[in-house]
Design a protein around this motif. Structure first.
Motif, PDB file in Angstrom:
ATOM      1  N   PHE A 130       1.200  -8.987   8.969  1.00 45.85           N
ATOM      2  CA  PHE A 130       1.262  -8.512   7.591  1.00 45.85           C
ATOM      3  C   PHE A 130       1.072  -9.704   6.673  1.00 45.85           C
ATOM      4  O   PHE A 130       1.095 -10.849   7.101  1.00 45.85           O
ATOM      5  N   GLY A 131       0.850  -9.410   5.411  1.00 44.45           N
ATOM      6  CA  GLY A 131       0.613 -10.485   4.457  1.00 44.45           C
ATOM      7  C   GLY A 131       1.360 -10.261   3.167  1.00 44.45           C
ATOM      8  O   GLY A 131       2.258  -9.421   3.073  1.00 44.45           O
ATOM      9  N   LEU A 132       0.941 -11.011   2.165  1.00 47.57           N
ATOM     10  CA  LEU A 132       1.604 -10.928   0.871  1.00 47.57           C
ATOM     11  C   LEU A 132       1.424  -9.577   0.202  1.00 47.57           C
ATOM     12  O   LEU A 132       2.246  -9.181  -0.619  1.00 47.57           O
ATOM     13  N   ASP A 133       0.352  -8.859   0.537  1.00 44.78           N
ATOM     14  CA  ASP A 133       0.117  -7.547  -0.062  1.00 44.78           C
ATOM     15  C   ASP A 133       1.317  -6.639   0.167  1.00 44.78           C
ATOM     16  O   ASP A 133       1.834  -6.021  -0.765  1.00 44.78           O
ATOM     17  N   ASN A 170     -11.625   1.992  -0.521  1.00 48.11           N
ATOM     18  CA  ASN A 170     -10.479   1.392   0.176  1.00 48.11           C
ATOM     19  C   ASN A 170      -9.426   0.891  -0.805  1.00 48.11           C
ATOM     20  O   ASN A 170      -8.228   1.112  -0.616  1.00 48.11           O
ATOM     21  N   VAL A 171      -9.875   0.206  -1.857  1.00 50.32           N
ATOM     22  CA  VAL A 171      -8.942  -0.369  -2.838  1.00 50.32           C
ATOM     23  C   VAL A 171      -8.237   0.742  -3.624  1.00 50.32           C
ATOM     24  O   VAL A 171      -7.019   0.686  -3.841  1.00 50.32           O
ATOM     25  N   VAL A 172      -8.989   1.764  -4.029  1.00 44.55           N
ATOM     26  CA  VAL A 172      -8.386   2.862  -4.792  1.00 44.55           C
ATOM     27  C   VAL A 172      -7.380   3.621  -3.927  1.00 44.55           C
ATOM     28  O   VAL A 172      -6.283   3.953  -4.380  1.00 44.55           O
ATOM     29  N   LEU A 173      -7.741   3.877  -2.676  1.00 39.34           N
ATOM     30  CA  LEU A 173      -6.822   4.553  -1.759  1.00 39.34           C
ATOM     31  C   LEU A 173      -5.549   3.725  -1.574  1.00 39.34           C
ATOM     32  O   LEU A 173      -4.434   4.254  -1.623  1.00 39.34           O
ATOM     33  N   ASP A 174      -5.715   2.417  -1.397  1.00 39.07           N
ATOM     34  CA  ASP A 174      -4.569   1.518  -1.252  1.00 39.07           C
ATOM     35  C   ASP A 174      -3.693   1.559  -2.499  1.00 39.07           C
ATOM     36  O   ASP A 174      -2.466   1.586  -2.408  1.00 39.07           O
ATOM     37  N   MET A 175      -4.326   1.588  -3.675  1.00 45.59           N
ATOM     38  CA  MET A 175      -3.572   1.601  -4.925  1.00 45.59           C
ATOM     39  C   MET A 175      -2.838   2.927  -5.103  1.00 45.59           C
ATOM     40  O   MET A 175      -1.658   2.942  -5.441  1.00 45.59           O
ATOM     41  N   LEU A 176      -3.529   4.047  -4.869  1.00 47.53           N
ATOM     42  CA  LEU A 176      -2.915   5.359  -5.105  1.00 47.53           C
ATOM     43  C   LEU A 176      -1.753   5.624  -4.152  1.00 47.53           C
ATOM     44  O   LEU A 176      -0.661   6.004  -4.582  1.00 47.53           O
ATOM     45  N   ILE A 177      -1.977   5.429  -2.870  1.00 47.27           N
ATOM     46  CA  ILE A 177      -0.908   5.702  -1.905  1.00 47.27           C
ATOM     47  C   ILE A 177       0.163   4.611  -1.976  1.00 47.27           C
ATOM     48  O   ILE A 177       1.349   4.886  -1.840  1.00 47.27           O
ATOM     49  N   GLY A 178      -0.260   3.377  -2.242  1.00 53.62           N
ATOM     50  CA  GLY A 178       0.688   2.276  -2.359  1.00 53.62           C
ATOM     51  C   GLY A 178       1.662   2.431  -3.514  1.00 53.62           C
ATOM     52  O   GLY A 178       2.736   1.834  -3.509  1.00 53.62           O
ATOM     53  N   PRO A 210       6.660   5.505  -3.999  1.00 50.75           N
ATOM     54  CA  PRO A 210       7.834   4.758  -3.523  1.00 50.75           C
ATOM     55  C   PRO A 210       8.084   4.970  -2.026  1.00 50.75           C
ATOM     56  O   PRO A 210       7.918   6.063  -1.506  1.00 50.75           O
ATOM     57  N   PHE A 211       8.475   3.941  -1.362  1.00 54.75           N
ATOM     58  CA  PHE A 211       8.789   3.850   0.064  1.00 54.75           C
ATOM     59  C   PHE A 211       7.593   4.144   0.967  1.00 54.75           C
ATOM     60  O   PHE A 211       7.188   3.302   1.739  1.00 54.75           O
ATOM     61  N   VAL A 212       7.013   5.334   0.867  1.00 59.57           N
ATOM     62  CA  VAL A 212       5.844   5.684   1.691  1.00 59.57           C
ATOM     63  C   VAL A 212       4.709   4.698   1.405  1.00 59.57           C
ATOM     64  O   VAL A 212       4.042   4.218   2.308  1.00 59.57           O
ATOM     65  N   GLY A 213       4.511   4.402   0.133  1.00 64.88           N
ATOM     66  CA  GLY A 213       3.467   3.473  -0.272  1.00 64.88           C
ATOM     67  C   GLY A 213       3.710   2.067   0.253  1.00 64.88           C
ATOM     68  O   GLY A 213       2.766   1.355   0.616  1.00 64.88           O
ATOM     69  N   ASP A 214       4.968   1.673   0.310  1.00 63.64           N
ATOM     70  CA  ASP A 214       5.298   0.343   0.834  1.00 63.64           C
ATOM     71  C   ASP A 214       4.954   0.254   2.317  1.00 63.64           C
ATOM     72  O   ASP A 214       4.387  -0.749   2.778  1.00 63.64           O
ATOM     73  N   LEU A 215       5.286   1.287   3.077  1.00 61.38           N
ATOM     74  CA  LEU A 215       4.919   1.312   4.492  1.00 61.38           C
ATOM     75  C   LEU A 215       3.397   1.328   4.660  1.00 61.38           C
ATOM     76  O   LEU A 215       2.843   0.651   5.529  1.00 61.38           O
ATOM     77  N   PHE A 216       2.729   2.098   3.813  1.00 66.70           N
ATOM     78  CA  PHE A 216       1.272   2.188   3.851  1.00 66.70           C
ATOM     79  C   PHE A 216       0.645   0.818   3.595  1.00 66.70           C
ATOM     80  O   PHE A 216      -0.327   0.437   4.258  1.00 66.70           O
ATOM     81  N   ASP A 217       1.192   0.060   2.633  1.00 65.46           N
ATOM     82  CA  ASP A 217       0.659  -1.279   2.313  1.00 65.46           C
ATOM     83  C   ASP A 217       0.691  -2.204   3.521  1.00 65.46           C
ATOM     84  O   ASP A 217      -0.222  -3.010   3.712  1.00 65.46           O
TER      85      ASP A 217
END
Length: 152
Positions: free
Chosen positions: A34-37, A78-86, A89-96
Protein backbone atom coordinates in the motif's frame (compact mmCIF):
# COMPACT_ATOMS: atom_id res chain seq x y z
CA UNK A 1 24.61 4.21 -19.92
CA UNK A 2 21.21 5.70 -19.20
CA UNK A 3 21.41 9.10 -17.54
CA UNK A 4 17.65 9.53 -17.33
CA UNK A 5 16.40 10.74 -13.99
CA UNK A 6 12.80 10.92 -12.86
CA UNK A 7 12.80 14.64 -13.61
CA UNK A 8 13.65 14.22 -17.31
CA UNK A 9 12.03 10.83 -18.02
CA UNK A 10 8.26 11.32 -17.72
CA UNK A 11 7.32 7.64 -17.52
CA UNK A 12 9.93 7.02 -14.83
CA UNK A 13 8.79 10.15 -12.96
CA UNK A 14 5.21 8.84 -13.00
CA UNK A 15 6.52 5.44 -11.85
CA UNK A 16 8.27 6.95 -8.83
CA UNK A 17 5.18 8.89 -7.74
CA UNK A 18 2.93 5.90 -8.42
CA UNK A 19 5.06 3.64 -6.23
CA UNK A 20 4.96 6.21 -3.42
CA UNK A 21 1.18 6.59 -3.70
CA UNK A 22 0.22 2.93 -4.23
CA UNK A 23 2.98 0.46 -3.28
CA UNK A 24 5.63 2.06 -1.08
CA UNK A 25 4.94 -0.01 2.04
CA UNK A 26 4.45 -3.73 2.60
CA UNK A 27 2.54 -5.45 5.38
CA UNK A 28 5.17 -7.71 7.00
CA UNK A 29 4.74 -11.39 6.30
CA UNK A 30 2.40 -10.76 3.36
CA UNK A 31 2.64 -9.64 -0.23
CA UNK A 32 0.14 -6.83 0.37
CA UNK A 33 1.50 -3.42 -0.56
CA UNK A 34 0.00 0.00 0.00
CA UNK A 35 1.05 3.59 -0.32
CA UNK A 36 0.30 7.10 0.76
CA UNK A 37 -2.96 7.11 -1.22
CA UNK A 38 -4.58 4.76 1.28
CA UNK A 39 -3.06 6.51 4.29
CA UNK A 40 -3.83 10.08 3.21
CA UNK A 41 -7.30 8.95 2.16
CA UNK A 42 -8.05 8.19 5.83
CA UNK A 43 -8.18 11.95 6.49
CA UNK A 44 -11.86 12.83 5.90
CA UNK A 45 -12.34 15.18 2.96
CA UNK A 46 -8.84 16.59 2.69
CA UNK A 47 -7.27 13.18 2.06
CA UNK A 48 -9.54 12.40 -0.88
CA UNK A 49 -8.94 15.84 -2.41
CA UNK A 50 -5.17 15.50 -2.00
CA UNK A 51 -4.94 12.05 -3.56
CA UNK A 52 -7.27 13.15 -6.38
CA UNK A 53 -4.96 16.11 -7.08
CA UNK A 54 -1.91 13.81 -7.26
CA UNK A 55 -3.75 11.49 -9.66
CA UNK A 56 -4.72 14.46 -11.84
CA UNK A 57 -1.09 15.60 -11.87
CA UNK A 58 -0.04 12.14 -13.10
CA UNK A 59 -2.75 12.24 -15.78
CA UNK A 60 -1.42 15.59 -16.96
CA UNK A 61 2.09 14.19 -17.33
CA UNK A 62 0.80 11.21 -19.28
CA UNK A 63 -1.34 13.39 -21.55
CA UNK A 64 1.64 15.64 -22.32
CA UNK A 65 3.69 12.61 -23.29
CA UNK A 66 1.49 11.13 -25.94
CA UNK A 67 -1.21 9.02 -24.34
CA UNK A 68 -3.94 8.30 -26.88
CA UNK A 69 -7.48 9.46 -26.31
CA UNK A 70 -8.49 5.89 -25.50
CA UNK A 71 -5.76 5.52 -22.87
CA UNK A 72 -6.59 8.90 -21.35
CA UNK A 73 -10.28 8.00 -21.15
CA UNK A 74 -9.49 4.72 -19.37
CA UNK A 75 -7.12 6.51 -16.98
CA UNK A 76 -9.65 9.24 -16.20
CA UNK A 77 -12.23 6.53 -15.54
CA UNK A 78 -9.85 4.88 -13.04
CA UNK A 79 -9.27 8.19 -11.23
CA UNK A 80 -12.97 9.11 -11.16
CA UNK A 81 -13.92 5.65 -9.89
CA UNK A 82 -11.22 5.91 -7.21
CA UNK A 83 -12.50 9.35 -6.21
CA UNK A 84 -16.21 8.42 -6.12
CA UNK A 85 -15.89 5.16 -4.21
CA UNK A 86 -13.01 6.49 -2.12
CA UNK A 87 -15.26 9.25 -0.81
CA UNK A 88 -17.60 6.74 0.87
CA UNK A 89 -16.71 6.53 4.58
CA UNK A 90 -14.95 3.31 5.63
CA UNK A 91 -15.80 1.38 2.43
CA UNK A 92 -13.93 4.01 0.43
CA UNK A 93 -10.91 3.74 2.71
CA UNK A 94 -10.72 -0.01 2.16
CA UNK A 95 -11.21 0.54 -1.58
CA UNK A 96 -8.29 3.03 -1.65
CA UNK A 97 -5.94 0.39 -0.27
CA UNK A 98 -7.02 -2.19 -2.86
CA UNK A 99 -7.86 -0.39 -6.13
CA UNK A 100 -4.59 1.52 -6.77
CA UNK A 101 -5.78 3.74 -9.65
CA UNK A 102 -2.32 5.24 -10.22
CA UNK A 103 -0.76 1.79 -10.68
CA UNK A 104 -3.51 0.85 -13.11
CA UNK A 105 -2.87 4.04 -15.06
CA UNK A 106 0.87 3.49 -15.13
CA UNK A 107 0.30 -0.03 -16.46
CA UNK A 108 -2.00 1.36 -19.18
CA UNK A 109 0.64 3.92 -20.15
CA UNK A 110 3.40 1.29 -20.28
CA UNK A 111 1.23 -0.94 -22.46
CA UNK A 112 0.54 2.06 -24.69
CA UNK A 113 4.23 2.92 -25.12
CA UNK A 114 5.89 -0.51 -25.04
CA UNK A 115 3.32 -2.81 -26.62
CA UNK A 116 1.54 -0.28 -28.83
CA UNK A 117 -1.84 -1.26 -27.42
CA UNK A 118 -4.76 1.02 -26.50
CA UNK A 119 -4.78 3.22 -29.57
CA UNK A 120 -7.83 4.79 -31.09
CA UNK A 121 -10.83 6.85 -30.19
CA UNK A 122 -11.84 7.59 -26.64
CA UNK A 123 -15.55 7.70 -27.43
CA UNK A 124 -16.10 4.00 -26.73
CA UNK A 125 -15.00 4.69 -23.15
CA UNK A 126 -16.28 8.26 -22.74
CA UNK A 127 -19.88 7.63 -23.79
CA UNK A 128 -20.56 4.89 -21.22
CA UNK A 129 -18.80 6.96 -18.54
CA UNK A 130 -20.94 9.99 -19.38
CA UNK A 131 -24.05 7.83 -19.26
CA UNK A 132 -23.11 6.47 -15.83
CA UNK A 133 -22.34 9.99 -14.56
CA UNK A 134 -25.69 11.21 -15.88
CA UNK A 135 -27.47 8.36 -14.10
CA UNK A 136 -25.56 9.16 -10.89
CA UNK A 137 -26.58 12.82 -11.14
CA UNK A 138 -30.22 11.85 -11.70
CA UNK A 139 -30.02 9.50 -8.73
CA UNK A 140 -28.52 12.22 -6.52
CA UNK A 141 -31.21 14.72 -7.54
CA UNK A 142 -33.90 12.12 -6.84
CA UNK A 143 -32.34 11.30 -3.45
CA UNK A 144 -32.12 14.98 -2.48
CA UNK A 145 -35.73 15.46 -3.56
CA UNK A 146 -36.87 12.48 -1.45
CA UNK A 147 -34.97 13.69 1.62
CA UNK A 148 -36.26 17.25 1.30
CA UNK A 149 -39.84 16.14 0.65
CA UNK A 150 -39.79 13.89 3.73
CA UNK A 151 -38.45 16.75 5.86
CA UNK A 152 -41.06 19.24 4.68
Amino acid sequence: MNSATPANDPLRHVGVITKLMDKQFRVPGTGFRFGLDGLIGLIPGAGDVTTFAVSCYLLTIMARNGASGYVMARMVLNVVLDMLIGAIPFVGDLFDFAFKANSRNLRLMQEHYVEGRHRGSAWKVILPVLLVLLLLMIGMVWLIYRVLSSLF
